[in-house]
Design a protein around this motif. Structure first.
Motif, PDB file in Angstrom:
ATOM      1  N   CYS A 154      67.740 -18.310 -25.790  1.00 54.18           N
ATOM      2  CA  CYS A 154      66.385 -18.560 -26.258  1.00 54.18           C
ATOM      3  C   CYS A 154      65.412 -17.673 -25.486  1.00 54.18           C
ATOM      4  CB  CYS A 154      66.058 -20.036 -26.033  1.00 54.18           C
ATOM      5  SG  CYS A 154      64.591 -20.594 -26.868  1.00 54.18           S
ATOM      6  N   LYS A 155      64.533 -17.009 -26.195  1.00 57.47           N
ATOM      7  CA  LYS A 155      63.479 -16.210 -25.577  1.00 57.47           C
ATOM      8  C   LYS A 155      62.144 -16.813 -25.993  1.00 57.47           C
ATOM      9  CE  LYS A 155      66.724 -13.226 -24.391  1.00 57.47           C
ATOM     10  NZ  LYS A 155      67.247 -13.182 -23.003  1.00 57.47           N
ATOM     11  N   LEU A 156      61.455 -17.439 -25.048  1.00 56.66           N
ATOM     12  CA  LEU A 156      60.216 -18.134 -25.358  1.00 56.66           C
ATOM     13  C   LEU A 156      59.020 -17.423 -24.740  1.00 56.66           C
ATOM     14  CD1 LEU A 156      61.374 -21.823 -24.720  1.00 56.66           C
ATOM     15  CD2 LEU A 156      61.153 -20.663 -26.917  1.00 56.66           C
ATOM     16  N   HIS A 157      57.882 -17.491 -25.446  1.00 56.36           N
ATOM     17  CA  HIS A 157      56.654 -16.897 -24.932  1.00 56.36           C
ATOM     18  C   HIS A 157      56.183 -17.684 -23.718  1.00 56.36           C
ATOM     19  CE1 HIS A 157      52.500 -15.397 -24.801  1.00 56.36           C
ATOM     20  NE2 HIS A 157      52.922 -14.397 -25.576  1.00 56.36           N
ATOM     21  N   ALA A 158      55.626 -16.984 -22.761  1.00 52.18           N
ATOM     22  CA  ALA A 158      55.195 -17.631 -21.521  1.00 52.18           C
ATOM     23  C   ALA A 158      54.043 -18.607 -21.745  1.00 52.18           C
ATOM     24  CB  ALA A 158      54.789 -16.569 -20.496  1.00 52.18           C
ATOM     25  N   ASP A 159      53.219 -18.344 -22.755  1.00 53.07           N
ATOM     26  CA  ASP A 159      52.057 -19.179 -23.035  1.00 53.07           C
ATOM     27  C   ASP A 159      52.442 -20.320 -23.972  1.00 53.07           C
ATOM     28  OD1 ASP A 159      49.611 -20.287 -23.566  1.00 53.07           O
ATOM     29  OD2 ASP A 159      48.574 -18.376 -23.865  1.00 53.07           O
ATOM     30  N   THR A 160      52.142 -21.555 -23.554  1.00 52.08           N
ATOM     31  CA  THR A 160      52.528 -22.737 -24.322  1.00 52.08           C
ATOM     32  C   THR A 160      51.991 -22.713 -25.745  1.00 52.08           C
ATOM     33  OG1 THR A 160      52.489 -24.025 -22.264  1.00 52.08           O
ATOM     34  CG2 THR A 160      52.539 -25.259 -24.326  1.00 52.08           C
ATOM     35  N   ILE A 161      50.810 -22.196 -25.922  1.00 46.97           N
ATOM     36  CA  ILE A 161      50.168 -22.213 -27.239  1.00 46.97           C
ATOM     37  C   ILE A 161      50.955 -21.398 -28.270  1.00 46.97           C
ATOM     38  CG2 ILE A 161      48.660 -20.180 -26.959  1.00 46.97           C
ATOM     39  CD1 ILE A 161      46.430 -21.875 -28.268  1.00 46.97           C
ATOM     40  N   HIS A 162      51.739 -20.448 -27.799  1.00 49.05           N
ATOM     41  CA  HIS A 162      52.501 -19.587 -28.703  1.00 49.05           C
ATOM     42  C   HIS A 162      53.923 -20.096 -28.963  1.00 49.05           C
ATOM     43  CE1 HIS A 162      49.396 -16.587 -28.930  1.00 49.05           C
ATOM     44  NE2 HIS A 162      49.392 -16.411 -27.612  1.00 49.05           N
ATOM     45  N   ARG A 163      54.282 -21.240 -28.361  1.00 45.84           N
ATOM     46  CA  ARG A 163      55.606 -21.808 -28.607  1.00 45.84           C
ATOM     47  C   ARG A 163      55.494 -23.289 -28.984  1.00 45.84           C
ATOM     48  NH1 ARG A 163      55.774 -21.135 -22.714  1.00 45.84           N
ATOM     49  NH2 ARG A 163      55.803 -23.199 -21.721  1.00 45.84           N
ATOM     50  N   GLY A 164      54.451 -23.588 -29.757  1.00 42.22           N
ATOM     51  CA  GLY A 164      54.202 -24.954 -30.198  1.00 42.22           C
ATOM     52  C   GLY A 164      55.120 -25.366 -31.333  1.00 42.22           C
ATOM     53  N   VAL A 205      73.792 -28.986 -29.029  1.00 49.40           N
ATOM     54  CA  VAL A 205      74.218 -28.826 -27.642  1.00 49.40           C
ATOM     55  C   VAL A 205      73.566 -27.569 -27.077  1.00 49.40           C
ATOM     56  CG1 VAL A 205      76.179 -28.511 -26.080  1.00 49.40           C
ATOM     57  CG2 VAL A 205      76.419 -29.962 -28.107  1.00 49.40           C
ATOM     58  N   ASP A 206      73.002 -27.684 -25.892  1.00 52.67           N
ATOM     59  CA  ASP A 206      72.403 -26.553 -25.189  1.00 52.67           C
ATOM     60  C   ASP A 206      73.506 -25.820 -24.423  1.00 52.67           C
ATOM     61  OD1 ASP A 206      71.025 -24.824 -23.507  1.00 52.67           O
ATOM     62  OD2 ASP A 206      70.322 -26.428 -22.182  1.00 52.67           O
ATOM     63  N   THR A 207      73.842 -24.618 -24.876  1.00 52.86           N
ATOM     64  CA  THR A 207      74.868 -23.822 -24.179  1.00 52.86           C
ATOM     65  C   THR A 207      74.249 -22.595 -23.513  1.00 52.86           C
ATOM     66  OG1 THR A 207      75.413 -22.564 -26.195  1.00 52.86           O
ATOM     67  CG2 THR A 207      76.670 -24.582 -25.785  1.00 52.86           C
ATOM     68  N   THR A 208      72.940 -22.637 -23.285  1.00 53.65           N
ATOM     69  CA  THR A 208      72.244 -21.505 -22.656  1.00 53.65           C
ATOM     70  C   THR A 208      72.467 -21.514 -21.149  1.00 53.65           C
ATOM     71  OG1 THR A 208      70.191 -22.762 -22.320  1.00 53.65           O
ATOM     72  CG2 THR A 208      70.460 -21.618 -24.430  1.00 53.65           C
ATOM     73  N   HIS A 209      72.063 -20.438 -20.506  1.00 54.43           N
ATOM     74  CA  HIS A 209      72.153 -20.327 -19.049  1.00 54.43           C
ATOM     75  C   HIS A 209      70.840 -19.763 -18.506  1.00 54.43           C
ATOM     76  CE1 HIS A 209      76.482 -21.110 -19.152  1.00 54.43           C
ATOM     77  NE2 HIS A 209      76.554 -20.252 -20.159  1.00 54.43           N
ATOM     78  N   GLY A 210      70.157 -20.568 -17.700  1.00 53.75           N
ATOM     79  CA  GLY A 210      68.980 -20.089 -16.996  1.00 53.75           C
ATOM     80  C   GLY A 210      67.773 -19.783 -17.853  1.00 53.75           C
ATOM     81  N   VAL A 211      67.596 -20.467 -18.976  1.00 51.94           N
ATOM     82  CA  VAL A 211      66.428 -20.230 -19.838  1.00 51.94           C
ATOM     83  C   VAL A 211      65.263 -21.086 -19.347  1.00 51.94           C
ATOM     84  CG1 VAL A 211      65.498 -20.400 -22.169  1.00 51.94           C
ATOM     85  CG2 VAL A 211      67.860 -19.658 -21.815  1.00 51.94           C
ATOM     86  N   GLN A 212      64.124 -20.454 -19.135  1.00 48.65           N
ATOM     87  CA  GLN A 212      62.950 -21.152 -18.650  1.00 48.65           C
ATOM     88  C   GLN A 212      62.239 -21.901 -19.779  1.00 48.65           C
ATOM     89  OE1 GLN A 212      61.968 -21.213 -15.349  1.00 48.65           O
ATOM     90  NE2 GLN A 212      63.890 -20.138 -14.962  1.00 48.65           N
ATOM     91  N   ASN A 213      61.694 -23.074 -19.450  1.00 49.36           N
ATOM     92  CA  ASN A 213      60.849 -23.869 -20.359  1.00 49.36           C
ATOM     93  C   ASN A 213      61.595 -24.376 -21.609  1.00 49.36           C
ATOM     94  OD1 ASN A 213      58.530 -23.299 -18.697  1.00 49.36           O
ATOM     95  ND2 ASN A 213      58.394 -21.293 -19.714  1.00 49.36           N
ATOM     96  N   ASN A 230      58.808 -15.782 -30.215  1.00 45.13           N
ATOM     97  CA  ASN A 230      59.931 -16.618 -29.756  1.00 45.13           C
ATOM     98  C   ASN A 230      61.193 -16.268 -30.545  1.00 45.13           C
ATOM     99  OD1 ASN A 230      58.181 -18.681 -28.130  1.00 45.13           O
ATOM    100  ND2 ASN A 230      57.246 -18.613 -30.165  1.00 45.13           N
ATOM    101  N   ARG A 231      62.325 -16.281 -29.855  1.00 40.45           N
ATOM    102  CA  ARG A 231      63.601 -15.993 -30.503  1.00 40.45           C
ATOM    103  C   ARG A 231      64.612 -17.081 -30.140  1.00 40.45           C
ATOM    104  NH1 ARG A 231      64.434  -9.457 -29.446  1.00 40.45           N
ATOM    105  NH2 ARG A 231      62.546  -8.782 -30.558  1.00 40.45           N
ATOM    106  N   LEU A 232      65.287 -17.585 -31.163  1.00 38.88           N
ATOM    107  CA  LEU A 232      66.318 -18.592 -30.956  1.00 38.88           C
ATOM    108  C   LEU A 232      67.664 -18.018 -31.397  1.00 38.88           C
ATOM    109  CD1 LEU A 232      64.549 -21.772 -32.456  1.00 38.88           C
ATOM    110  CD2 LEU A 232      64.551 -20.996 -30.083  1.00 38.88           C
ATOM    111  N   PHE A 233      68.696 -18.255 -30.597  1.00 42.79           N
ATOM    112  CA  PHE A 233      70.046 -17.789 -30.903  1.00 42.79           C
ATOM    113  C   PHE A 233      70.957 -19.013 -30.986  1.00 42.79           C
ATOM    114  CE2 PHE A 233      67.818 -14.488 -28.677  1.00 42.79           C
ATOM    115  CZ  PHE A 233      68.236 -13.286 -29.232  1.00 42.79           C
ATOM    116  N   GLY A 234      71.898 -19.004 -31.927  1.00 43.77           N
ATOM    117  CA  GLY A 234      72.775 -20.165 -32.015  1.00 43.77           C
ATOM    118  C   GLY A 234      73.960 -19.971 -32.947  1.00 43.77           C
ATOM    119  N   GLN A 235      74.835 -20.959 -32.922  1.00 38.91           N
ATOM    120  CA  GLN A 235      76.027 -20.993 -33.763  1.00 38.91           C
ATOM    121  C   GLN A 235      76.256 -22.422 -34.253  1.00 38.91           C
ATOM    122  OE1 GLN A 235      78.944 -19.424 -30.897  1.00 38.91           O
ATOM    123  NE2 GLN A 235      79.120 -17.578 -32.152  1.00 38.91           N
ATOM    124  N   ALA A 236      77.057 -22.540 -35.300  1.00 44.57           N
ATOM    125  CA  ALA A 236      77.477 -23.856 -35.800  1.00 44.57           C
ATOM    126  C   ALA A 236      78.992 -23.954 -35.722  1.00 44.57           C
ATOM    127  CB  ALA A 236      77.005 -24.050 -37.237  1.00 44.57           C
TER     128      ALA A 236
END
Length: 298
Positions: A147-157, A103-111, A35-41
């Motif tokens: 945000c890039k999340l793994h498709a399997d729920t168990i890997h993004r707990g 604040v969620d400023t993403t576009h089209g991120v699944q899950n 999983n990868r998270l991108f962000g700013q403050a």
């Protein structure tokens, strides 16, 4: 009996904040690398922080539509960003209560909705324990930009997302001109006009900012009101009494938080000295954290 008493100065609480938008978009990977998270403050609107402090605005009492209306009409937020505000934190009653936001400023991120609770847990955590001094964080808005999340729920707990989000928030602050905030008192001093100059000599030596002088034609007393840092207020009552021979009466009350106008990473600056003192007192490493300690590479 015969036990020496070691007396030290009272401990002053500080806060951490940011003074600009992050210079880069930070990236953090979860420990399993799936999983990868991108962000700013960036600084949270000062008017919002003041409204929270004065209880004029309580985010926990508004539903999403009421929140959207309040932010767009009172604080100039766009309809889209107000709609995608996730939450304010921390929720417990403290000096920084509800003064940080995500604040969620993403576009089209699944899950993405599935990690919302984990991100909130991370924000609650870092709001109490800042990256620089482990002091609370105040007045910071965090934007989740991608945000890039793994498709399997168990890997993004929660065990993967909470530590990653915490690292992301710390990295974002380190890339956004991290600053310390100090608490400020309002001091009100009533004294005879004959000793006014002695009062000024005491408070001016303690970084006070004079607000006003209030005269009453019916008596010889003058009231002097000023802002003074809490760290400079210790023993001021005794000093004023000594200088004026007991002719000054003092009242102190908390006023606000104020950013210390020096870089905590600049060696020997006032903020840097405070940071080092706090880290030493808390048993933290004398080496200050760096962006590379938290920000990952692609």
């Amino acid at each position: 009996e015969n036990v020496p008493i070691i007396r030290s100065q009272p401990v002053v609480s500080y806060c951490e904040t940011v003074s600009s938008v992050s210079e880069i978009t930070c990236l953090v990977k979860s420990s399993n690398k799936h999983n990868r998270l991108f962000g700013q403050a960036e600084p949270l609107d000062e008017d919002i922080v003041k409204a929270v402090d004065s209880k004029l605005f309580d985010p926990t009492n508004l539903n999403p539509n009421e929140m959207k209306t309040y932010l767009t009409e009172n604080h100039g937020w766009s309809s889209n960003e107000a709609k995608k505000l996730w939450f304010f934190a921390p929720e417990e009653d403290c000096s920084t209560s509800k003064t940080n936001a995500v604040v969620d400023t993403t576009h089209g991120v699944q899950n993405l909705h599935e990690i919302k609770d984990s991100v909130k847990a991370a924000l609650d955590w870092i709001s109490r324990i800042g990256v620089l001094t482990h002091e609370p964080i105040r007045g910071v808005r965090f934007n989740i930009t991608d945000c890039k999340l793994h498709a399997d729920t168990i890997h993004r707990g929660e065990g993967q997302i909470v530590p990653a989000a915490r690292k992301l928030f710390y990295a974002s602050m380190l890339s956004a001109n991290l600053r310390l905030m100090e608490p400020i008192y309002t001091i009100s001093i009533s004294c005879n006009s004959l000793v006014k100059s002695k009062v000024y000599s005491v408070i001016n030596s303690r970084r006070a900012v004079i607000l006003e002088e209030i005269y009453d034609a019916s008596n010889p007393l003058v009231e002097i009101r000023a802002h003074i840092p809490v760290a400079e207020s210790f023993n001021i009552v005794e000093d004023l009494r000594a200088k004026t021979s007991g002719d000054a009466f003092t009242l102190l009350s908390f006023s606000h938080w104020e950013i210390i106008d020096s870089d905590p990473f600049e060696e020997n600056s006032r903020a840097n000295k405070i940071v080092k003192e706090i880290r030493e007192r808390k048993g933290l490493s004398p080496t200050l954290p760096k962006l590379d300690d938290f920000n990952d590479r692609l």
